[in-house]
Scaffold this motif. Structure first.
Motif, PDB file in Angstrom:
ATOM      1  N   ILE A 187      -4.471   8.597  -2.698  1.00  0.00           N
ATOM      2  CA  ILE A 187      -4.635   8.144  -4.083  1.00  0.00           C
ATOM      3  C   ILE A 187      -5.880   8.771  -4.700  1.00  0.00           C
ATOM      4  CG2 ILE A 187      -5.185   6.128  -5.505  1.00  0.00           C
ATOM      5  CD1 ILE A 187      -3.347   4.501  -3.628  1.00  0.00           C
ATOM      6  N   GLY A 244      -3.531   5.888   2.634  1.00  0.00           N
ATOM      7  CA  GLY A 244      -3.121   5.636   1.257  1.00  0.00           C
ATOM      8  C   GLY A 244      -4.253   5.841   0.271  1.00  0.00           C
ATOM      9  N   VAL A 268       4.135   4.575   8.334  1.00  0.00           N
ATOM     10  CA  VAL A 268       4.391   3.213   7.857  1.00  0.00           C
ATOM     11  C   VAL A 268       5.600   2.612   8.566  1.00  0.00           C
ATOM     12  CG1 VAL A 268       5.196   1.888   5.852  1.00  0.00           C
ATOM     13  CG2 VAL A 268       3.280   3.474   5.615  1.00  0.00           C
ATOM     14  N   THR A 302       0.881   4.016  -3.029  1.00  0.00           N
ATOM     15  CA  THR A 302       0.528   5.398  -2.673  1.00  0.00           C
ATOM     16  C   THR A 302       1.650   6.364  -3.032  1.00  0.00           C
ATOM     17  OG1 THR A 302      -0.825   4.597  -0.835  1.00  0.00           O
ATOM     18  CG2 THR A 302      -0.186   6.914  -0.787  1.00  0.00           C
ATOM     19  N   SER A 303       2.876   5.994  -2.699  1.00  0.00           N
ATOM     20  CA  SER A 303       4.021   6.872  -2.992  1.00  0.00           C
ATOM     21  C   SER A 303       4.167   7.095  -4.492  1.00  0.00           C
ATOM     22  CB  SER A 303       5.303   6.263  -2.420  1.00  0.00           C
ATOM     23  OG  SER A 303       5.218   6.118  -1.019  1.00  0.00           O
ATOM     24  N   VAL A 334      -3.182   2.303   7.570  1.00  0.00           N
ATOM     25  CA  VAL A 334      -2.292   2.594   6.432  1.00  0.00           C
ATOM     26  C   VAL A 334      -3.108   2.687   5.146  1.00  0.00           C
ATOM     27  CG1 VAL A 334      -0.446   1.641   4.993  1.00  0.00           C
ATOM     28  CG2 VAL A 334      -0.211   1.621   7.474  1.00  0.00           C
ATOM     29  N   ALA A 335      -4.042   1.762   4.970  1.00  0.00           N
ATOM     30  CA  ALA A 335      -4.884   1.776   3.767  1.00  0.00           C
ATOM     31  C   ALA A 335      -5.766   3.012   3.711  1.00  0.00           C
ATOM     32  CB  ALA A 335      -5.744   0.517   3.732  1.00  0.00           C
ATOM     33  N   VAL A 382       0.840  -1.216   0.000  1.00  0.00           N
ATOM     34  CA  VAL A 382       0.000   0.000   0.000  1.00  0.00           C
ATOM     35  C   VAL A 382       0.868   1.257   0.000  1.00  0.00           C
ATOM     36  CG1 VAL A 382      -1.658   1.351   1.333  1.00  0.00           C
ATOM     37  CG2 VAL A 382      -1.969  -1.114   1.102  1.00  0.00           C
ATOM     38  N   ALA A 383       1.939   1.236   0.803  1.00  0.00           N
ATOM     39  CA  ALA A 383       2.835   2.396   0.870  1.00  0.00           C
ATOM     40  C   ALA A 383       3.515   2.647  -0.473  1.00  0.00           C
ATOM     41  CB  ALA A 383       3.879   2.190   1.958  1.00  0.00           C
ATOM     42  N   LEU A 395       2.199  12.875   2.494  1.00  0.00           N
ATOM     43  CA  LEU A 395       2.981  11.701   2.100  1.00  0.00           C
ATOM     44  C   LEU A 395       4.157  11.484   3.043  1.00  0.00           C
ATOM     45  CD1 LEU A 395       3.533   9.409   0.065  1.00  0.00           C
ATOM     46  CD2 LEU A 395       4.908  11.053  -1.251  1.00  0.00           C
ATOM     47  N   PHE A 455       2.857  10.066   6.117  1.00  0.00           N
ATOM     48  CA  PHE A 455       2.422   8.693   5.821  1.00  0.00           C
ATOM     49  C   PHE A 455       3.601   7.723   5.853  1.00  0.00           C
ATOM     50  CE2 PHE A 455       1.663   5.525   2.373  1.00  0.00           C
ATOM     51  CZ  PHE A 455       0.688   4.777   3.017  1.00  0.00           C
TER      52      PHE A 455
END
Length: 388
Positions: A283, A279, A79, A43-44, A275-276, A39-40, A72, A75
């Motif tokens: 997104i 993310g 993470v 997203t990145s 985290v999701a 996910v990270a 970000l 985030f």
């Protein structure tokens, strides 16, 4: 595979009778870490593509892009903290946390969890405000929506304050720990239940998500806008629905984690959901920003700024020709009328160079206003008498 810490705890007699080695060795750590890393990474990539699109294709960067970058960064820090918490054993069975982990490790996990959720709350606030800034650009000329966005911004701040204050002041005196009853530190602090604090924070977060992703629905329903803008708003809605579902899932996991005996067993899924949530929000709000770079390098479309520039030049040329013709006609008429004695007439000439909109960028609509000249005058012919 047996955990050496479990073997050592059983050998030292710290594990009560009835708790088996196989039970203590159960773990969901590896799947949780893999899911968080995936996910990270996604997203990145999406956010960095958005920033590259803004910098090198659109060549304009807005405040929403800066807020997305700040979110970000938070985030990525979150993470890293989640992976460390999982690695330390925070998401194992509560019997493992209580009997296998030593007291110092338990305190460390509590402190890291405290820091992680402050970072998590800040990251969500930044990406939500980034979304509001994006909406504000799209409907900056619509007064009612501007006011709505400002009200939602106030709600976000009003929701953030109790969230962060509940985290900071969850114990008296203030501490980053959240001691279990089995720890010697338990009697040093008077603390709120962590499930109560996280449930309140999750409910506030869900409300904020409903507001953030409800605005595009209202805009699509109410505003008259170009097909391009409608596609950009619609691209937010599908991931936005996923974000709301994730927020609901987090609330359920928090409730289950607090009021079940094996409270820590839901911790890894909760971290994965958090985290999701960040993310998916990033997104959802970055998908429209990726479109220009996708159009240019994947679909091979011409840069919209070049197209709009050539269109603008053509319109300007047409406007100049039209204006010149009308002014020439006006000049001839004034010369003809000037030869008649005692004529007193009013004339009005209007030259309009038009108005057009250039929406080459999803974040803003550039309006290039033409020239509007309106002239009222009287033509009088008479003799000028000098003073005696």
């Amino acid at each position: 595979m047996s955990d050496p810490k479990v073997t050592e705890a059983i050998a030292s007699g710290r594990v009560p009778a009835g708790i088996t080695e196989a039970f203590l060795n159960e773990s969901k750590d590896q799947p949780a870490i893999v899911a968080i890393v995936i996910v990270a990474a996604i997203t990145s990539c999406v956010v960095l593509l958005r920033l590259a699109s803004r910098l090198f294709v659109v060549k304009r960067v807005g405040i929403d892009d800066g807020l997305a970058l700040g979110s970000l960064c938070c985030f990525i820090a979150f993470v890293g903290l989640c992976i460390e918490l999982i690695r330390l054993g925070s998401g194992r069975h509560f019997a493992y946390v209580e009997n296998v982990l030593d007291n110092d490790t338990q305190l460390l996990t509590q402190l890291l969890d405290f820091i992680a959720h402050i970072v998590y709350t800040v990251a969500l606030l930044l990406c939500r405000i980034s979304g509001l800034a994006f909406y504000y650009r799209l409907c900056s000329l619509h007064t009612k929506f501007r006011i709505t966005i400002q009200v939602v911004f106030g709600v976000l701040i009003a929701g953030f304050l109790p969230q962060i204050l509940l985290l900071i002041f969850h114990c008296k005196p203030v501490t980053g720990y959240w001691p279990y009853e089995s720890q010697p530190e338990f009697h040093k602090f008077k603390c709120l239940q962590w499930g109560l604090v996280y449930s309140v924070n999750s409910a506030v977060s869900l409300l904020c998500d409903l507001l953030i992703f409800g605005i595009p629905i209202a805009m699509l329903w109410t505003l008259e806008m170009s097909r391009k803008k409608k596609v950009q708003l619609a691209s937010i809605l599908l991931p936005g629905i996923l974000v709301i579902a994730i927020s609901i899932a987090r609330l359920i996991l928090v409730i289950r984690g607090q009021w079940e005996a094996d409270m820590s067993w839901e911790y890894n899924p909760m971290l994965g959901v958090e985290v999701a949530e960040i993310g998916a929000t990033l997104i959802a709000l970055s998908v429209p920003g990726v479109k220009p770079i996708f159009d240019k390098f994947i679909l091979g479309k011409q840069d919209s700024s070049e197209t709009s520039g050539s269109t603008g030049n053509r319109m300007q040329n047409k406007t100049s020709d039209s204006a010149g013709t009308r002014l020439g006609t006006l000049r001839r008429r004034s010369q003809h009328l000037g030869s008649q004695e005692g004529l007193n007439s009013n004339y009005e000439a209007a030259v309009s160079a038009g108005h057009y909109l250039d929406t080459d960028d999803f974040h803003s609509a550039k309006s290039t206003d033409g020239i509007y000249v309106k002239t009222d005058f009287d033509i009088k012919e008479g003799r000028i008498r000098g003073r005696q």
